[in-house]
Design a protein around this motif. Structure first.
Motif, PDB file in Angstrom:
ATOM      1  N   THR A 175       4.506  79.460 -16.108  1.00  0.00           N
ATOM      2  CA  THR A 175       4.863  79.785 -14.725  1.00  0.00           C
ATOM      3  C   THR A 175       6.229  79.218 -14.333  1.00  0.00           C
ATOM      4  N   GLN A 176       6.585  78.050 -14.868  1.00  0.00           N
ATOM      5  CA  GLN A 176       7.820  77.396 -14.434  1.00  0.00           C
ATOM      6  C   GLN A 176       9.023  77.723 -15.306  1.00  0.00           C
ATOM      7  N   VAL A 177       8.790  78.073 -16.546  1.00  0.00           N
ATOM      8  CA  VAL A 177       9.902  78.363 -17.466  1.00  0.00           C
ATOM      9  C   VAL A 177       9.998  79.851 -17.788  1.00  0.00           C
ATOM     10  N   ALA A 178       8.865  80.491 -18.068  1.00  0.00           N
ATOM     11  CA  ALA A 178       8.864  81.892 -18.497  1.00  0.00           C
ATOM     12  C   ALA A 178       8.622  82.867 -17.356  1.00  0.00           C
ATOM     13  N   ASP A 179       8.474  82.348 -16.133  1.00  0.00           N
ATOM     14  CA  ASP A 179       8.307  83.190 -14.938  1.00  0.00           C
ATOM     15  C   ASP A 179       7.124  84.145 -15.072  1.00  0.00           C
ATOM     16  N   PRO A 199      -3.224  86.530 -26.289  1.00  0.00           N
ATOM     17  CA  PRO A 199      -2.278  86.941 -27.344  1.00  0.00           C
ATOM     18  C   PRO A 199      -1.215  87.904 -26.848  1.00  0.00           C
ATOM     19  N   ALA A 200      -1.485  88.592 -25.745  1.00  0.00           N
ATOM     20  CA  ALA A 200      -0.513  89.554 -25.223  1.00  0.00           C
ATOM     21  C   ALA A 200       0.713  88.868 -24.633  1.00  0.00           C
ATOM     22  N   ALA A 245      -0.198  74.645 -29.674  1.00  0.00           N
ATOM     23  CA  ALA A 245       1.121  75.012 -29.143  1.00  0.00           C
ATOM     24  C   ALA A 245       1.990  73.761 -29.079  1.00  0.00           C
ATOM     25  N   GLU A 246       3.305  73.959 -29.204  1.00  0.00           N
ATOM     26  CA  GLU A 246       4.234  72.827 -29.126  1.00  0.00           C
ATOM     27  C   GLU A 246       5.586  73.287 -28.617  1.00  0.00           C
ATOM     28  N   LEU A 247       6.405  72.314 -28.216  1.00  0.00           N
ATOM     29  CA  LEU A 247       7.785  72.572 -27.795  1.00  0.00           C
ATOM     30  C   LEU A 247       8.713  71.831 -28.749  1.00  0.00           C
ATOM     31  N   PRO A 248       9.354  72.537 -29.676  1.00  0.00           N
ATOM     32  CA  PRO A 248      10.179  71.870 -30.693  1.00  0.00           C
ATOM     33  C   PRO A 248      11.358  71.084 -30.127  1.00  0.00           C
ATOM     34  N   GLU A 249      11.874  71.456 -28.957  1.00  0.00           N
ATOM     35  CA  GLU A 249      13.040  70.766 -28.404  1.00  0.00           C
ATOM     36  C   GLU A 249      12.661  69.499 -27.646  1.00  0.00           C
ATOM     37  N   THR A 272       7.104  82.528 -26.620  1.00  0.00           N
ATOM     38  CA  THR A 272       7.940  82.224 -27.786  1.00  0.00           C
ATOM     39  C   THR A 272       9.413  82.456 -27.459  1.00  0.00           C
ATOM     40  N   ASP A 273       9.707  83.520 -26.741  1.00  0.00           N
ATOM     41  CA  ASP A 273      11.089  83.826 -26.360  1.00  0.00           C
ATOM     42  C   ASP A 273      11.697  82.720 -25.499  1.00  0.00           C
ATOM     43  N   HIS A 274      10.849  81.973 -24.811  1.00  0.00           N
ATOM     44  CA  HIS A 274      11.334  80.903 -23.936  1.00  0.00           C
ATOM     45  C   HIS A 274      11.252  79.523 -24.591  1.00  0.00           C
ATOM     46  N   GLY A 275      10.852  79.455 -25.869  1.00  0.00           N
ATOM     47  CA  GLY A 275      10.945  78.200 -26.597  1.00  0.00           C
ATOM     48  C   GLY A 275       9.652  77.559 -27.032  1.00  0.00           C
ATOM     49  N   MET A 276       8.521  78.113 -26.600  1.00  0.00           N
ATOM     50  CA  MET A 276       7.248  77.541 -27.054  1.00  0.00           C
ATOM     51  C   MET A 276       6.911  78.090 -28.431  1.00  0.00           C
TER      52      MET A 276
END
Length: 223
Positions: A100-104, A154-155, A179-183, A161-165
């Protein structure tokens, strides 16, 4: 002076209920790793927006008095670079915060009921090579315990993924379980509950999270 690592355990603490394994895991870190720990349970109704002063945040499983508090804690840890572990419902709400906060995205699009409840089940999880999950686990395959009826939609995986997860743990049918955040210094969520592992030592994922938190405590002390 000995280094003390401060943990925020976010959840509505029930000693005789679902959170007792979390308490045992923290005690195990003190016994087996020799860590000096100051662990504070933070009720979901009392989470602030910074979690200032904590070195690690664990979003424990449900029941929650308010999910908004868990989501706020996930956001605070994500923004401040505080090592975060989210298990079961903690994973679900950490992903909702990011979505909600990053990928809108809309909150209602993030989770779906599992076709078959995993409550009380033990299932295989396969780790993606080179991922934080694999490094923390120290293996590419594990069997873990679950108590959940909802999973990630899954949808919506590609949008996240496009936003970094990254989704770095799946079951033997390819369904997302991690799930993880590599950065991020350490941001790992598991649909399974590593605190339910048996044995004298805490689950390696809990140990890896605690080590990341201890490293943050050491850097804070140096400053």
């Amino acid at each position: 002076m000995s280094l003390i690592t401060r943990f925020a355990l976010v959840g509505d603490h029930l000693d005789a209920g679902s959170h007792a394994p979390v308490t045992r895991a923290i005690t195990g870190l003190t016994a087996t790793e020799g860590m000096k720990i100051d662990a504070t349970w933070i009720p979901t109704t009392e989470v602030d927006n910074t979690l200032d002063g904590f070195d690690g945040v664990w979003l424990t499983g449900s029941p929650y008095e308010t999910e908004a508090g868990v989501i706020a804690a996930a956001g605070a840890a994500r923004r401040a670079g505080i090592p975060l572990l989210g298990t079961c419902g903690g994973l679900q709400l950490a992903v909702i915060e990011f979505a909600t906060q990053v990928a809108d995205m809309a909150e209602e699009d993030v989770l779906v009921p599992l076709s078959c409840s995993l409550g009380g089940n033990e299932c295989v999880v396969l780790a993606t090579s080179g991922s934080l999950f694999e490094r923390a686990l120290g293996a590419t395959r594990t069997r873990e315990y679950y108590h959940c009826s909802y999973g990630l939609n899954p949808a919506t995986a590609q949008v996240l993924t496009d936003h970094g997860m990254r989704f770095t743990g799946v079951d033997d049918e390819g369904i997302v379980r991690v799930a993880e955040l590599p950065e991020h210094p350490f941001f790992l969520g598991t649909l399974f509950q590593p605190e339910l592992a048996t044995g004298a030592e805490p689950h390696p994922i809990i140990g890896a999270w605690a080590t990341a938190a201890s490293n943050r405590a050491r850097m804070r002390a140096d400053l």
